[in-house]
Design a protein around this motif. Structure first.
Motif, PDB file in Angstrom:
ATOM      1  N   VAL A 188      55.604 102.900 -11.265  1.00 38.52           N
ATOM      2  CA  VAL A 188      56.249 101.784 -10.568  1.00 38.52           C
ATOM      3  C   VAL A 188      55.894 101.848  -9.082  1.00 38.52           C
ATOM      4  CG1 VAL A 188      58.440 100.681 -10.007  1.00 38.52           C
ATOM      5  CG2 VAL A 188      58.127 101.780 -12.244  1.00 38.52           C
ATOM      6  N   ASN A 189      55.501 100.703  -8.527  1.00 36.17           N
ATOM      7  CA  ASN A 189      55.088 100.643  -7.122  1.00 36.17           C
ATOM      8  C   ASN A 189      55.576  99.335  -6.512  1.00 36.17           C
ATOM      9  OD1 ASN A 189      53.398 101.553  -4.788  1.00 36.17           O
ATOM     10  ND2 ASN A 189      52.342  99.632  -5.226  1.00 36.17           N
ATOM     11  N   VAL A 190      56.004  99.386  -5.247  1.00 36.75           N
ATOM     12  CA  VAL A 190      56.460  98.198  -4.522  1.00 36.75           C
ATOM     13  C   VAL A 190      55.645  98.080  -3.245  1.00 36.75           C
ATOM     14  CG1 VAL A 190      58.412  97.020  -3.445  1.00 36.75           C
ATOM     15  CG2 VAL A 190      58.796  98.491  -5.437  1.00 36.75           C
ATOM     16  N   GLU A 191      55.175  96.851  -2.952  1.00 40.76           N
ATOM     17  CA  GLU A 191      54.413  96.630  -1.728  1.00 40.76           C
ATOM     18  C   GLU A 191      54.717  95.241  -1.181  1.00 40.76           C
ATOM     19  OE1 GLU A 191      50.317  96.953  -2.749  1.00 40.76           O
ATOM     20  OE2 GLU A 191      50.270  95.098  -3.909  1.00 40.76           O
ATOM     21  N   GLY A 192      54.680  95.112   0.141  1.00 38.40           N
ATOM     22  CA  GLY A 192      54.863  93.815   0.767  1.00 38.40           C
ATOM     23  C   GLY A 192      53.621  92.965   0.616  1.00 38.40           C
ATOM     24  N   ILE A 193      53.811  91.637   0.544  1.00 36.12           N
ATOM     25  CA  ILE A 193      52.651  90.764   0.342  1.00 36.12           C
ATOM     26  C   ILE A 193      52.496  89.717   1.439  1.00 36.12           C
ATOM     27  CG2 ILE A 193      52.542  91.085  -2.151  1.00 36.12           C
ATOM     28  CD1 ILE A 193      54.086  88.502  -2.512  1.00 36.12           C
ATOM     29  N   ASP A 194      53.494  89.548   2.318  1.00 34.72           N
ATOM     30  CA  ASP A 194      53.337  88.595   3.415  1.00 34.72           C
ATOM     31  C   ASP A 194      54.373  88.910   4.489  1.00 34.72           C
ATOM     32  OD1 ASP A 194      55.788  87.513   2.534  1.00 34.72           O
ATOM     33  OD2 ASP A 194      54.773  86.030   1.272  1.00 34.72           O
ATOM     34  N   GLN A 195      54.438  88.062   5.514  1.00 39.61           N
ATOM     35  CA  GLN A 195      55.359  88.270   6.626  1.00 39.61           C
ATOM     36  C   GLN A 195      56.764  87.764   6.339  1.00 39.61           C
ATOM     37  OE1 GLN A 195      54.369  90.011   9.332  1.00 39.61           O
ATOM     38  NE2 GLN A 195      52.451  90.271   8.191  1.00 39.61           N
ATOM     39  N   SER A 196      56.991  87.189   5.158  1.00 43.17           N
ATOM     40  CA  SER A 196      58.304  86.631   4.824  1.00 43.17           C
ATOM     41  C   SER A 196      59.149  87.598   4.009  1.00 43.17           C
ATOM     42  CB  SER A 196      58.127  85.325   4.033  1.00 43.17           C
ATOM     43  OG  SER A 196      57.388  84.386   4.787  1.00 43.17           O
ATOM     44  N   ASN A 197      58.744  88.876   3.986  1.00 40.57           N
ATOM     45  CA  ASN A 197      59.481  89.914   3.261  1.00 40.57           C
ATOM     46  C   ASN A 197      59.533  89.650   1.752  1.00 40.57           C
ATOM     47  OD1 ASN A 197      60.115  91.511   5.566  1.00 40.57           O
ATOM     48  ND2 ASN A 197      61.709  90.025   6.103  1.00 40.57           N
TER      49      ASN A 197
END
Length: 304
Positions: A215-224
């Motif tokens: 399981v992995n979590v990552e941000g994808i843009d500036q809008s959280n």
């Protein structure tokens, strides 16, 4: 019976096609196509060096056919396809070589077992029974012969084997929700028969035995907004029908108070957000199949 109008698509490829060769014949065995499309029958073609010189039509209820009057030590191309009233399905080819002729006895002088049946008893056990044509009637073993049973989880499991001195055996420690191939041969002194025609069956499902992996979590843009990714459980124990993604700012809350996002069993990622800025979130996942929910994955954190 379904009418022609209801058959709007030809069948898929026959599954698990196997061949067993002799000096002047070959036995072709298979399982029905995986797709849920009606099959009216099968067409088995063969030719010396090229396919489909000759044809055999096989009833839809059959799972094997014997091709006879072949030449010894010769290359043949065997083909198999399913058909219905809409048309013929895609073909499966196999290149075979018939065996050499021999003046003396060979290790394959014993007749292979017949009528192999595989009955599933539980998610982890299967009962196998077969006949030995060389015993006649009654089927009573009076010599030192034994039977070598091979079984394999499909499509790519390791082949396992057991030896028994009876015409039946119970196999244990099978994987739940898994299709298996079973076959058996007779061994007497220094001789061994060819393997029987294979039997196939699927063990009963249980709830997933392990959690989603990696399981992995990552941000994808500036809008959280975030992307949560994972891999399927190591022990799905059947077909995964869905995933539940849990997330919260307080990992001590009971599960029912976490935010949840349900996804189909084919998913390996989820997009969540927008989340609150400059905040730590906690995530965990759970898989399910037709028999229930599996264990939770470990909790991981992500700071937006």
């Amino acid at each position: 019976f379904r009418s022609t109008e209801q058959e709007t698509q030809s069948p898929g490829k026959p599954a698990y096609v196997r061949t067993r060769t002799y000096t002047d014949s070959v036995i072709v065995s298979w399982q029905p196509p995986e797709e849920d499309i009606i099959v009216r029958g099968y067409i088995c073609g063969y030719g010396e060096g090229v396919p489909d010189v000759n044809w055999k039509y096989v009833d839809a209820s059959n799972r094997n056919v014997t091709i006879t009057n072949l030449k010894a030590s010769t290359q043949y191309v065997v083909s198999l396809r399913a058909y219905n009233n809409y048309g013929k399905g895609p073909v499966v080819y196999d290149l075979i070589y018939t065996r050499e002729e021999s003046d003396g006895p060979t290790p394959d002088t014993l007749t292979p077992p017949s009528g192999l049946r595989a009955k599933i008893l539980s998610p982890n056990t299967a009962w196998l029974q077969w006949n030995d044509p060389s015993l006649g009637r009654p089927q009573t073993i009076t010599d030192n012969r034994y039977y070598n049973v091979h079984y394999q989880a499909l499509p790519n499991g390791k082949t396992l084997s057991v030896i028994v001195k009876a015409l039946r055996v119970v196999l244990y420690d099978l994987v739940p929700g898994t299709k298996y191939e079973f076959k058996v041969r007779t061994v007497l002194d220094a001789s061994a028969s060819p393997f029987s025609v294979s039997a196939f069956n699927r063990t009963f499902e249980t709830a997933p035995g392990s959690a989603p992996r990696s399981v992995n979590v990552e941000g994808i843009d500036q809008s959280n907004n975030v992307r949560v990714q994972w891999r399927t459980p190591r022990q799905p124990n059947g077909d995964i029908t869905g995933y539940i993604v849990f997330y919260t700012q307080d990992q001590d809350l009971p599960d029912r108070e976490w935010h949840v996002n349900a996804l189909p069993g084919t998913s390996t990622e989820a997009f969540l957000g927008p989340l609150s800025a400059n905040t730590t979130y906690f995530f965990k996942l759970q898989a399910r199949n037709s028999n229930g929910l599996g264990p939770m994955s470990d909790i991981i954190s992500y700071f937006t």
